[in-house]
Design a protein around this motif. Structure first.
Motif, PDB file in Angstrom:
ATOM      1  N   LEU A 285       0.831  -1.207   0.000  1.00 32.89           N
ATOM      2  CA  LEU A 285       0.000   0.000   0.000  1.00 32.89           C
ATOM      3  C   LEU A 285       0.862   1.251   0.000  1.00 32.89           C
ATOM      4  CD1 LEU A 285      -2.790  -1.025   2.542  1.00 32.89           C
ATOM      5  CD2 LEU A 285      -3.082  -0.653   0.080  1.00 32.89           C
ATOM      6  N   ALA A 286       2.019   1.180   0.675  1.00 29.37           N
ATOM      7  CA  ALA A 286       2.923   2.332   0.721  1.00 29.37           C
ATOM      8  C   ALA A 286       3.751   2.451  -0.557  1.00 29.37           C
ATOM      9  CB  ALA A 286       3.843   2.218   1.934  1.00 29.37           C
ATOM     10  N   LEU A 287       4.160   1.313  -1.121  1.00 23.86           N
ATOM     11  CA  LEU A 287       5.071   1.341  -2.261  1.00 23.86           C
ATOM     12  C   LEU A 287       4.364   1.488  -3.602  1.00 23.86           C
ATOM     13  CD1 LEU A 287       7.593  -1.473  -1.255  1.00 23.86           C
ATOM     14  CD2 LEU A 287       7.932   0.997  -1.114  1.00 23.86           C
ATOM     15  N   HIS A 288       3.107   1.045  -3.687  1.00 21.88           N
ATOM     16  CA  HIS A 288       2.393   1.029  -4.964  1.00 21.88           C
ATOM     17  C   HIS A 288       1.088   1.812  -4.821  1.00 21.88           C
ATOM     18  CE1 HIS A 288       5.324  -1.906  -6.270  1.00 21.88           C
ATOM     19  NE2 HIS A 288       5.013  -2.674  -5.244  1.00 21.88           N
ATOM     20  N   GLY A 289       1.190   3.121  -4.951  1.00 23.80           N
ATOM     21  CA  GLY A 289       0.046   3.988  -4.730  1.00 23.80           C
ATOM     22  C   GLY A 289      -1.063   3.827  -5.745  1.00 23.80           C
ATOM     23  N   ASN A 290      -0.753   3.285  -6.925  1.00 19.86           N
ATOM     24  CA  ASN A 290      -1.774   3.147  -7.970  1.00 19.86           C
ATOM     25  C   ASN A 290      -2.529   1.826  -7.896  1.00 19.86           C
ATOM     26  OD1 ASN A 290      -1.131   5.655  -9.104  1.00 19.86           O
ATOM     27  ND2 ASN A 290       0.518   4.767 -10.340  1.00 19.86           N
ATOM     28  N   ALA A 291      -2.066   0.892  -7.099  1.00 11.86           N
ATOM     29  CA  ALA A 291      -2.740  -0.401  -6.991  1.00 11.86           C
ATOM     30  C   ALA A 291      -4.015  -0.261  -6.156  1.00 11.86           C
ATOM     31  CB  ALA A 291      -1.810  -1.431  -6.356  1.00 11.86           C
ATOM     32  N   THR A 292      -5.063  -0.947  -6.563  1.00 14.27           N
ATOM     33  CA  THR A 292      -6.304  -0.896  -5.799  1.00 14.27           C
ATOM     34  C   THR A 292      -6.163  -1.706  -4.507  1.00 14.27           C
ATOM     35  OG1 THR A 292      -7.273  -2.855  -6.842  1.00 14.27           O
ATOM     36  CG2 THR A 292      -7.596  -0.724  -7.962  1.00 14.27           C
ATOM     37  N   ILE A 293      -7.030  -1.397  -3.547  1.00 12.92           N
ATOM     38  CA  ILE A 293      -7.031  -2.140  -2.287  1.00 12.92           C
ATOM     39  C   ILE A 293      -7.307  -3.617  -2.556  1.00 12.92           C
ATOM     40  CG2 ILE A 293      -8.100  -2.371  -0.023  1.00 12.92           C
ATOM     41  CD1 ILE A 293      -6.543   0.238  -0.359  1.00 12.92           C
ATOM     42  N   ALA A 294      -8.250  -3.905  -3.431  1.00 17.80           N
ATOM     43  CA  ALA A 294      -8.609  -5.293  -3.737  1.00 17.80           C
ATOM     44  C   ALA A 294      -7.437  -6.028  -4.376  1.00 17.80           C
ATOM     45  CB  ALA A 294      -9.824  -5.327  -4.652  1.00 17.80           C
ATOM     46  N   ALA A 295      -6.707  -5.351  -5.278  1.00 16.63           N
ATOM     47  CA  ALA A 295      -5.574  -5.998  -5.945  1.00 16.63           C
ATOM     48  C   ALA A 295      -4.480  -6.355  -4.943  1.00 16.63           C
ATOM     49  CB  ALA A 295      -5.021  -5.088  -7.041  1.00 16.63           C
ATOM     50  N   VAL A 296      -4.209  -5.449  -4.007  1.00 18.21           N
ATOM     51  CA  VAL A 296      -3.205  -5.727  -2.983  1.00 18.21           C
ATOM     52  C   VAL A 296      -3.639  -6.900  -2.114  1.00 18.21           C
ATOM     53  CG1 VAL A 296      -2.056  -4.797  -0.935  1.00 18.21           C
ATOM     54  CG2 VAL A 296      -2.306  -3.366  -2.975  1.00 18.21           C
ATOM     55  N   ALA A 297      -4.915  -6.897  -1.714  1.00 16.69           N
ATOM     56  CA  ALA A 297      -5.422  -7.978  -0.866  1.00 16.69           C
ATOM     57  C   ALA A 297      -5.320  -9.326  -1.565  1.00 16.69           C
ATOM     58  CB  ALA A 297      -6.870  -7.686  -0.474  1.00 16.69           C
ATOM     59  N   HIS A 298      -5.747  -9.400  -2.826  1.00 20.34           N
ATOM     60  CA  HIS A 298      -5.714 -10.661  -3.550  1.00 20.34           C
ATOM     61  C   HIS A 298      -4.289 -11.117  -3.822  1.00 20.34           C
ATOM     62  CE1 HIS A 298     -10.009  -9.664  -5.159  1.00 20.34           C
ATOM     63  NE2 HIS A 298     -10.053 -10.333  -4.007  1.00 20.34           N
ATOM     64  N   ARG A 299      -3.407 -10.161  -4.034  1.00 15.73           N
ATOM     65  CA  ARG A 299      -2.019 -10.525  -4.313  1.00 15.73           C
ATOM     66  C   ARG A 299      -1.398 -11.304  -3.166  1.00 15.73           C
ATOM     67  NH1 ARG A 299       3.006  -6.453  -5.871  1.00 15.73           N
ATOM     68  NH2 ARG A 299       4.573  -8.093  -6.018  1.00 15.73           N
ATOM     69  N   TRP A 300      -1.818 -11.005  -1.944  1.00  9.39           N
ATOM     70  CA  TRP A 300      -1.206 -11.624  -0.775  1.00  9.39           C
ATOM     71  C   TRP A 300      -2.116 -12.633  -0.092  1.00  9.39           C
ATOM     72  CZ3 TRP A 300       3.709 -11.525  -0.846  1.00  9.39           C
ATOM     73  CH2 TRP A 300       4.379 -10.445  -1.425  1.00  9.39           C
ATOM     74  N   GLY A 301      -3.050 -13.214  -0.839  1.00  6.23           N
ATOM     75  CA  GLY A 301      -3.748 -14.391  -0.354  1.00  6.23           C
ATOM     76  C   GLY A 301      -5.057 -14.158   0.369  1.00  6.23           C
ATOM     77  N   PHE A 302      -5.544 -12.923   0.429  1.00  6.62           N
ATOM     78  CA  PHE A 302      -6.849 -12.688   1.054  1.00  6.62           C
ATOM     79  C   PHE A 302      -7.946 -12.992   0.034  1.00  6.62           C
ATOM     80  CE2 PHE A 302      -4.200 -10.158   3.902  1.00  6.62           C
ATOM     81  CZ  PHE A 302      -4.730 -10.510   5.134  1.00  6.62           C
ATOM     82  N   ALA A 303      -8.951 -13.740   0.475  1.00  5.74           N
ATOM     83  CA  ALA A 303      -9.989 -14.192  -0.441  1.00  5.74           C
ATOM     84  C   ALA A 303     -10.868 -13.056  -0.927  1.00  5.74           C
ATOM     85  CB  ALA A 303     -10.852 -15.264   0.239  1.00  5.74           C
ATOM     86  N   SER A 304     -11.057 -12.022  -0.092  1.00  2.27           N
ATOM     87  CA  SER A 304     -11.912 -10.909  -0.488  1.00  2.27           C
ATOM     88  C   SER A 304     -11.375  -9.614   0.102  1.00  2.27           C
ATOM     89  CB  SER A 304     -13.352 -11.127  -0.025  1.00  2.27           C
ATOM     90  OG  SER A 304     -13.450 -10.982   1.387  1.00  2.27           O
ATOM     91  N   ALA A 305     -11.656  -8.519  -0.591  1.00  2.00           N
ATOM     92  CA  ALA A 305     -11.238  -7.209  -0.102  1.00  2.00           C
ATOM     93  C   ALA A 305     -11.961  -6.858   1.192  1.00  2.00           C
ATOM     94  CB  ALA A 305     -11.510  -6.146  -1.168  1.00  2.00           C
ATOM     95  N   ALA A 306     -13.217  -7.290   1.321  1.00  2.00           N
ATOM     96  CA  ALA A 306     -13.982  -6.973   2.534  1.00  2.00           C
ATOM     97  C   ALA A 306     -13.353  -7.643   3.754  1.00  2.00           C
ATOM     98  CB  ALA A 306     -15.427  -7.420   2.360  1.00  2.00           C
TER      99      ALA A 306
END
Length: 342
Positions: A285-306
């Motif tokens: 979240l700090a290094l990639h300001g253009n990435a969406t919250i959902a994309a960051v969450a999915h990238r690291w194994g979270f099943a859903s952004a919620a």
């Protein structure tokens, strides 16, 4: 009055003390370290002939080169209390000269090629009795992703260039610091992420070498297995199907024995996985300001952004969006997170 010294957030140059008066050189040497690595009490020689400091942003990190005749710097309990927001961790490469670092009950003698770490959140004493050059990476604790207790295990524990990891990291740190100002903004962010990953490896190496992780109920002979499992977890964080059962199976041990290994960490295996995922997400979240919250969450194994947002708020007291927005100022994020089971 001290000469103008570059601010921490601005691109660096190579200011030198050569054209200054003796008084100006001494004032410069007291002021420059504060601008680059936090508030410290500085003692410099009466007759100081030369000095230089360069500070350049590298994504959220700071790359610093410093030369001097000699230097003694103390961060006292008073300064820690007064400047508590300076919680950066500083990773140094001593290029030339010798030194001494005292922190967390350890007293380390430093030589050329040594990599050493100190933490601005606690008192320290750093001394260079003769001419020296250092190259440093100033890393915000939130980006580094280590707890305060983990950082306390690696301060004042120098890693020599004659060790396998030290031999790899010494030229890497030197090249990163030298080239920091030549990178595009996006490239700087990617480089910073790679630096943070390698510093995590450095921390694991030092903790294993000093026995910093052999406390609690983990037998000393099983430390290597525990570290291998933790490295395995880090490599597979993006896999949403990773569970204690799959981890145990991959290492040919029972789930019960796996949980016993983690008793020394005072956290369950599931919570350890969640903590590492949250730390990786917070770093992205700090290094990639253009990435969406959902994309960051999915990238690291979270099943859903919620689900990610719920556990992130439970751990850090704010939503991922709020935390990312706070990076424009000075975020007030707890150094240790209260985690819930995934």
């Amino acid at each position: 009055m001290a000469p103008d010294v570059q601010e921490r957030s601005a691109p660096g140059s190579f200011p030198t003390t050569d054209p200054l008066s003796a008084l100006g050189r001494r004032a410069y040497s007291r002021e420059a370290p504060y601008r680059t690595s936090g508030a410290v009490d500085i003692v410099v020689p009466d007759e100081m002939y030369s000095g230089m400091i360069r500070a350049t942003p590298l994504g959220p990190l700071q790359a610093v080169t410093m030369d001097g005749d000699s230097l003694s710097a103390r961060r006292t309990r008073r300064l820690v209390a007064q400047y508590g927001q300076d919680e950066d961790v500083v990773v140094n490469l001593l290029v030339t000269g010798v030194g001494r670092l005292e922190q967390d009950g350890r007293d380390a003698l430093l030589g050329p090629g040594d990599i050493f770490v100190y933490d601005l959140a606690r008192p320290l004493h750093l001394e260079f009795p003769q001419s020296f050059r250092t190259k440093s990476l100033v890393v915000p604790r939130d980006v580094l992703g280590l707890s305060g207790s983990d950082v306390a295990h690696i301060t004042a524990c120098p890693l020599g260039s004659d060790t396998p990891l030290g031999g790899l990291l010494s030229p890497f740190i030197s090249a990163i610091v030298d080239g920091a100002g030549d990178c595009l903004s996006r490239t700087s962010g990617l480089m910073a992420r790679n630096v943070v990953d390698l510093l995590g490896v450095l921390a694991a190496e030092v903790m294993g070498r000093t026995g910093g992780r052999t406390t609690g109920n983990t037998p000393g002979g099983n430390l290597a297995l525990l570290l291998r499992i933790q490295a395995f977890i880090d490599r597979h964080l993006a896999d949403p199907d990773m569970t204690p059962q799959t981890i145990a199976q991959a290492h040919f041990i029972s789930p019960r024995y796996l949980h016993k290994l983690f008793e020394s960490e005072e956290v369950t295996v599931g919570r350890w996985i969640q903590r590492r995922r949250l730390e990786a997400c917070r770093r992205d979240l700090a290094l990639h300001g253009n990435a969406t919250i959902a994309a960051v969450a999915h990238r690291w194994g979270f099943a859903s952004a919620a689900h990610f947002s719920r556990v992130f708020r439970a751990a850090y007291g704010m939503s991922p969006r709020e935390w990312r927005g706070a990076q424009d100022g000075t975020p007030q994020v707890p150094s240790s997170a209260r985690l819930i089971d995934a």
